[in-house]
Design a protein around this motif. Structure first.
Motif, PDB file in Angstrom:
ATOM      1  N   ARG A   1       0.827  -1.178  -0.086  1.00 57.51           N
ATOM      2  CA  ARG A   1      -0.002  -0.088   0.190  1.00 57.51           C
ATOM      3  C   ARG A   1       0.925   1.313  -0.049  1.00 57.51           C
TER       4      ARG A   1
ATOM      5  N   ASN B   1      -7.174  -1.634  -1.367  1.00 52.72           N
ATOM      6  CA  ASN B   1      -6.113  -0.661  -1.020  1.00 52.72           C
ATOM      7  C   ASN B   1      -4.894  -1.076  -2.051  1.00 52.72           C
TER       8      ASN B   1
ATOM      9  N   HIS C   1      -3.331   1.023  -5.021  1.00 46.87           N
ATOM     10  CA  HIS C   1      -2.077   1.581  -5.094  1.00 46.87           C
ATOM     11  C   HIS C   1      -1.073   1.328  -6.200  1.00 46.87           C
TER      12      HIS C   1
END
Length: 437
Positions: free
Chosen positions: A309, A359, A363
Motif C-alpha cells: 500500500r 487498497n 496503489h
C-alpha cells in the motif's frame, strides 16, 4: 513418560489451543523432533488435525459431562482428542482409547493428582451415552455442530451458496488436505514422474498438467526437491501465475510475495525479465529468497521490504508489464490445510480484509504499463474479498477491464472461483485485469 503417537498429539494440541500456534507448524515441528515410526506419525497427524477440525462437535459432546472445573491445562485437549478417536477412528478399540487416555492423564498430572479418575469417568460416560446433535429444524445450529463450523460461517454459506453446496463445502473442509506438488521443470516431467512413482502412489491433478498428488509423506528430504525439480504447491494455487501471458522479457511486480511459491513460478516464465518481490517483513522475504534459490530462479529476483500500500513511495511511473496481487485474505479456502482458521475469523474480518485488498490494488494500479496485465487472487471463497473487490476496483479504475484467460483444465473466463469441494484442492479466486491504452 513414554513418547508415543498420542503423547506427541497431546503436546501439539496444547500448543495449538493454549499457545495459539498454527496447527501445521506445530505439528511439523513435533513430528521432526519425535522418533516416531511412519505409522505413528500418521496417527499423530490424524488425531491433531481431526481434533482441531471437529473441535466444536467434540465440545458439544463433552460439555454436559464435565461437571467440574478442569484445573490442569492438558485435560481438555486430552478429552477432545479421546472423543475424536472414539467418534471418528473406528479401527481403534474403545477400551484402548480410554486406557491410553488414563495413562496420559497419570503421566501429565502433578504428583498426588487424581485427575486420571476424572478423565476415566467422563470418557466412560461419553461411551455409554453416545453422540448427541441439535435438532435438524435449526439448520444453522445443526450444521454448525455436525460439521464443526461457527454458526456465522454456516449461515454465510447457506445465504450465498445454498444448502446442498454448503454441505459439500463443509464436508470438504474436514477432509485430509491433498499432498500436492508442482513440477518446476516441465522439460523433465516424464523423468520426474518416473522417479516419484518409485516412492509414491501418484496421480496427475485434474486441475493442471504440472501438479501431481502423492499418497503420503513429505517430499522435502527427496533429491528431486533438493535439486529444485519439484516444489510444494496446491494445484489451485498454481493456476494463478498461469493466468498471465508471458513473453519472457517482462518486468513483473509480485506485490505480496511471501513465502515465494508464485514468485518462483513467475521467474520460471522469464528469460531476460525480472520479478520484483515485496513483503512487509524482511524475514518473510528471506523465505522467498530461499525458495527461488532452491528452484534456481534467484538470479531473476529483486526484493524489497515494503507494504504494497506504500509502493508509490519507492516505485514511480508505469514501470511494470505485469503485476500479481496475491492478497492477504481470510484463508477460508485453506480450512482443510489450516483447520483452526474457521474458529479465528469473523464476518467483520471479511470486511476489514476487503479494504486492505482493494487498497493494494488501488496503489499498484498506477505502476502498470498500458496494455499490461494485473492478476488478483485470494485463497478464500467469500464474496466480499473476491467479486466485491473486483467490482469496486473496476468502478474506480475505468482504464482497467476484466480480460478472459484460460488456465489448467478450466474453461476460458474472466474470473475463476474454485471451491474446496470442486476439485479436491484448496479454495481459490482469480481475476485478470488489463490496463487499456
Amino acid at each position: 513418560m513414554k513418547i508415543n503417537a498420542r503423547s506427541v498429539a497431546l503436546d501439539t494440541l496444547l500448543k495449538i489451543f493454549k499457545q495459539k500456534s498454527y496447527s501445521n507448524i506445530a505439528l511439523n515441528n513435533a513430528l521432526e523432533k519425535s522418533q516416531l515410526s511412519p505409522i505413528d506419525k500418521a496417527l499423530t497427524t490424524q488425531i491433531v488435525y481431526g481434533t482441531v477440525q471437529y473441535k466444536l462437535y467434540l465440545e458439544y459432546q463433552l460439555k454436559s459431562l464435565v461437571q467440574t472445573k478442569l484445573k490442569e491445562d492438558y485435560l481438555w485437549p486430552l478429552l477432545l482428542m479421546s472423543a475424536y478417536q472414539y467418534f471418528f477412528l473406528d479401527k481403534i478399540p474403545t477400551a484402548s482409547i480410554v486406557d491410553e487416555a488414563n495413562k496420559l492423564a497419570k503421566s501429565y498430572s502433578p504428583k498426588g493428582s487424581q485427575s486420571y479418575r476424572l478423565v476415566n469417568g467422563i470418557l466412560r460416560s461419553l461411551v455409554r451415552r453416545g453422540e448427541i446433535l441439535p435438532e435438524e429444524k435449526d439448520a444453522v445450529k445443526y450444521m454448525s455442530i455436525k460439521y464443526s463450523y461457527p454458526q456465522w460461517l454456516v449461515k454465510y454459506c447457506l445465504d450465498h451458496f445454498g444448502k446442498t453446496k454448503t454441505i459439500s463445502i463443509l464436508q470438504a473442509g474436514n477432509m485430509p488436505s491433498v499432498n500436492s506438488i508442482r513440477i518446476a521443470d516441465m522439460s523433465k516431467k516424464d523423468e520426474i514422474l518416473h522417479k516419484l512413482a518409485t516412492e509414491y502412489k501418484i496421480s496427475i491433478s485434474n486441475l493442471t498438467n504440472h501438479n501431481v498428488n502423492l499418497d503420503h509423506g513429505s517430499i522435502t528430504n527427496s533429491q528431486l526437491f533438493k535439486d529444485g525439480l519439484i516444489t510444494i504447491q496446491d494445484s489451485a494455487a498454481s493456476l494463478v501465475v498461469d493466468a498471465f501471458n508471458f513473453k519472457g522479457d517482462e518486468k513483473v511486480l509480485d506485490a505480496c510475495s511471501a513465502p515465494g511459491g508464485k514468485t518462483a513460478q513467475i521467474a520460471e516464465y522469464l528469460t531476460t525479465g525480472k520479478v520484483f518481490a515485496l513483503d512487509i517483513h524482511q524475514k518473510k522475504l528471506n523465505l522467498v529468497k530461499q525458495t527461488l534459490t532452491r528452484l534456481h530462479q534467484d538470479q531473476k529476483l529483486i526484493m524489497k521490504a515494503l507494504d504494497a500500500r506504500k509502493v508509490n513511495e519507492y516505485f514511480f511511473g508505469q514501470q511494470f508489464d505485469k503485476i500479481l496481487v496475491d492478497a492477504p485474505c481470510s484463508g477460508l479456502g485453506l480450512i482443510r490445510r489450516k483447520p483452526e482458521v474457521r474458529y479465528e475469523k469473523q464476518m467483520e474480518d471479511l470486511k476489514h480484509l476487503s479494504e486492505i485488498q482493494y487498497n493494494i490494488l488501488d496503489h499498484v494500479a498506477g505502476l502498470l504499463a498500458e496494455n499490461g496485465e494485473l492478476v488478483y487472487s485470494t485463497c478464500t471463497i467469500s464474496i466480499e474479498e473476491n467479486e466485491d473487490v473486483v467490482k469496486r476496483f473496476l468502478t474506480n479504475h475505468p482504464d482497467f477491464s476484466l480480460a478472459p484467460f484460460e488456465v489448467g483444465n478450466l474453461s476460458k473466463c474472466k474470473m475463476i472461483k474454485i471451491f474446496p469441494d470442486d476439485y479436491n484442492s484448496d479454495g481459490f479466486f482469480i481475476a485478470k485485469f488489463v490496463k487499456r491504452g
